[in-house]
Design an enzyme around this catalytic site. Sequence first.
Site, PDB file in Angstrom:
ATOM      1  CE  LYS A  91      -3.546  -3.753 -14.834  1.00 34.44           C
ATOM      2  NZ  LYS A  91      -3.203  -4.227 -16.208  1.00 34.44           N
ATOM      3  N   GLY A 102     -14.828  -8.745  -4.785  1.00 34.94           N
ATOM      4  CA  GLY A 102     -16.043  -9.108  -5.527  1.00 34.94           C
ATOM      5  C   GLY A 102     -16.309 -10.598  -5.428  1.00 34.94           C
ATOM      6  CE1 TYR A 145       3.700  -3.917  -1.532  1.00 32.84           C
ATOM      7  CE2 TYR A 145       4.706  -2.733   0.288  1.00 32.84           C
ATOM      8  CZ  TYR A 145       4.118  -3.882  -0.216  1.00 32.84           C
ATOM      9  OH  TYR A 145       3.964  -4.976   0.589  1.00 32.84           O
ATOM     10  CE  LYS A 149       0.230  -4.863  -0.383  1.00 35.59           C
ATOM     11  NZ  LYS A 149      -0.525  -6.134  -0.461  1.00 35.59           N
ATOM     12  CB  THR A 175       7.866 -10.985   7.464  1.00 35.94           C
ATOM     13  OG1 THR A 175       6.921 -10.229   8.220  1.00 35.94           O
ATOM     14  CG2 THR A 175       7.746 -12.444   7.864  1.00 35.94           C
TER      15      THR A 175
END
Length: 311
Positions: A91, A102, A145, A149, A175
């Site tokens: 989501k 938006g 995931y 993405k 990272t």
Amino acid sequence: MRVLITGAAGFLGSHLCDRFLAEGHQVVGMDNLLTGTTDNIAHLAGRDDFKFVKYDVTNYLYLEGPLDAILHFASPASPIDYLTYPIQTLKVGALGTHNTLGLAKEKNARFLLASTSEIYGDPLVHPQTEDYAGNVDTIGPRGVYDEAKRYAEAITMAYHRTHDIDTRIVRIFNTYGPRMRLDDGRVVPNFIGQALRDEPLTVYGDGSQTRSFCYCSDLIEGIYRLLMSDFNDPVNIGNPSEMSILEFAQLVNMLTDNPGGIVYKQDLRIKGDPQTRQPNIERARNLLSWEPTVDLTTGLHRTIQYFKDRV
Ligand code: UDP
């Protein structure tokens, strides 16, 4: 500038807040605290150039006042987190990206999406260049995931092409650094936590899979430069120095004098665990004059220091 950072209470979001404030900008930090914590931004409380809003960006989003830039970093990001919250992960990548785009359209703000090396899946091209389309298992454990993405990148480019929104996409490779959650299940906090407790490090599989670790300050510098650039296509930001997970475990044990050694463990996540991962960073070098400056030993020392107070 006045900037909105979603995921502001997370590991990278909180470092971004610090960076934008240090550059003299106004920051609105937003987070629903699903996997983030206000501990990461507690030091910013009371500043009049920083405001925190607890909000879930998968809901309709509006903010009073002007906005010059939006950086969309909200998402569960460790394999344990997105396996625990698969639907929230989908989501926030889909609805959350739509809502923040938006808002960028409404405010005429620049938009930067935090994407990931995970869009390359278990890569068949090595090192990964931005034009590689990836090898993702849609229904595997990481699919929630990876596909969130990938969708987020697609809708970002659609808003750029259709509505002429000024967008950026950063593909973030592994990272690490202070403010990672000790229990987020990723290899860096797992190994350092285990080492500081004198326990054996849990290497999943045979440890031959590779990763390339980037220290957080290098990543934040790359993201800042990307936002300030005028480049709309995705850019890899990561440290190309690649090693196997077994070598990484040996390095952590050496830096911590851990007597615990190593144990091999089978883990649910081995299914679909990318076997190799290394960014090709030529694009970032050429466009942003960026490259990492913190070597792994230096970065790990700082991270170990941070975790010492928390174990
Ligand atoms: N890993 C491991 N032991 C751990 C945690 C992770 O061997 O305790 C491995 C994992 O299987 C993967 C790599 O370390 O191959 C990096 O995992 P992480 O969860 O940090 O992030 P990923 O790059 O897989 O998203």
